[in-house]
Design a protein around this motif. Structure first.
Motif, mmCIF file in Angstrom:
data_model
loop_
_atom_site.group_PDB
_atom_site.id
_atom_site.type_symbol
_atom_site.label_atom_id
_atom_site.label_comp_id
_atom_site.label_asym_id
_atom_site.label_seq_id
_atom_site.Cartn_x
_atom_site.Cartn_y
_atom_site.Cartn_z
ATOM 1 N N PHE A 1 -29.906 -13.669 13.846
ATOM 2 C CA PHE A 1 -29.134 -14.096 15.012
ATOM 3 C C PHE A 1 -28.858 -15.601 14.965
ATOM 4 C CE2 PHE A 1 -28.944 -15.939 19.250
ATOM 5 C CZ PHE A 1 -27.870 -15.241 19.790
ATOM 6 N N TRP B 1 -27.112 -10.653 9.719
ATOM 7 C CA TRP B 1 -26.316 -11.787 10.214
ATOM 8 C C TRP B 1 -24.809 -11.638 9.978
ATOM 9 C CZ3 TRP B 1 -23.462 -14.633 6.786
ATOM 10 C CH2 TRP B 1 -23.896 -14.765 5.467
ATOM 11 N N PHE C 1 -23.715 -9.542 12.860
ATOM 12 C CA PHE C 1 -23.754 -10.336 14.093
ATOM 13 C C PHE C 1 -22.544 -11.264 14.186
ATOM 14 C CE2 PHE C 1 -28.680 -10.163 14.606
ATOM 15 C CZ PHE C 1 -28.562 -8.918 15.201
ATOM 16 N N LEU D 1 -20.240 -10.671 17.384
ATOM 17 C CA LEU D 1 -20.413 -11.744 18.367
ATOM 18 C C LEU D 1 -19.233 -12.716 18.392
ATOM 19 C CD1 LEU D 1 -24.204 -12.636 17.925
ATOM 20 C CD2 LEU D 1 -23.156 -11.312 19.768
ATOM 21 N N SER E 1 -25.196 -17.160 15.039
ATOM 22 C CA SER E 1 -24.801 -17.965 16.197
ATOM 23 C C SER E 1 -24.516 -19.406 15.793
ATOM 24 C CB SER E 1 -25.899 -17.923 17.269
ATOM 25 O OG SER E 1 -27.143 -18.366 16.760
#
Length: 273
Positions: free
Chosen positions: A149, A91, A94, A98, A153
């Motif tokens: 994820f 994470w 990510f 991201l 996110s």
């Protein structure tokens, strides 16, 4: 305070999660999570008037706090714990890669990407250094990947929804805790907790599953998501080191190597503009 200080505060609290988890390993996971999340929401109860958030924002909070833990616990039940934990620690990577996708206006430089990869390498060394890895495929890695994820996110999406007060994290934790207790009632056997168990659950709730979420929210609202993602690799390092101290094991060379990689990545990554 600088947003990175809030992030480091959350990381310091999350470092105790593994040690507390070992001490409470006899408590069913959904019961443990549910009680801790409800307890962690208590400091925000006096600010209940600030809990008025749009349904979309509440759904995001449940998505982050409840669904993340739900999938992580499924992963830990289906897959070897060491490897599942390592996959979950994707994470921070990510969050870094991201960030430009979720937050228009941010761009990645080579330093950010290299620092994120070095951080993950350090996390892998810290986690796998225990020697308990099995090295076999398990379908449990998929929910572990999904949980990674989801946390990344969620962390980035909090910057995309309408601004909400940090006190609303208490609402997210309370609803997520009640959902976890519902999962306990449906999926787990009831247990009796001792006074020591309740004390440790309270520490877990007010710390890594309580105050840490408030600090994390403050960090994300004011900081650079790329830098915070790289700093987050300090979590598995600090967690592993604390676990070694608590269990009385000797500090290994793998911990020192992991520390060098992660701290180096944090220095390089947070200096990149």
């Amino acid at each position: 305070m600088h947003p990175n200080v809030y992030a480091l505060g959350a990381i310091a609290l999350w470092a105790s999660l593994a040690s507390l988890g070992v001490a409470l390993r006899h408590v069913p996971p959904f019961l443990l999570t549910g009680l801790a999340l409800v307890i962690g929401s208590i400091p925000a109860w006096p600010l209940v008037r600030q809990w008025k958030v749009p349904a979309r924002t509440l759904a995001l909070g449940i998505y982050g706090l409840f669904l993340y833990h739900f999938l992580l616990f499924i992963a830990l039940r289906m897959a070897p714990a060491v490897e599942a934990n390592l996959v979950n620690y994707l994470w921070p990577l990510f969050i870094v890669v991201l960030a430009p996708v979720f937050l228009p206006g941010l761009r990645l430089k080579a330093a950010h990407v290299l620092a994120a990869l070095a951080g993950f390498a350090g996390a892998a060394i810290a986690i796998l250094g225990g020697g308990d890895a099995k090295g076999a495929w398990s379908w449990g890695y998929l929910p572990a990947l999904a949980s990674a994820f989801i946390w990344a996110s969620y962390s980035l999406w909090t910057r995309r929804v309408a601004a909400f007060p940090t006190a609303a994290i208490g609402l997210f934790g309370l609803v997520s805790g009640l959902l976890s207790l519902g999962c306990h009632a449906l999926l787990e056997q009831p247990v009796d907790l001792s006074q020591r168990d309740w004390l440790l659950v309270a520490v877990l709730g007010f710390g890594p599953l309580g105050a840490a979420f408030f600090l994390w929210d403050k960090a994300l609202k004011g900081g650079d998501a790329r830098h915070i993602g790289i700093l987050s690799y300090l979590t598995p390092l600090a967690s592993t080191a604390l676990l070694v101290l608590v269990t009385g094991r000797e500090m290994s060379a793998s911990i020192a190597l992991a520390a060098a990689l992660i701290i180096g990545a944090a220095v390089v990554g947070t200096r990149a503009r």
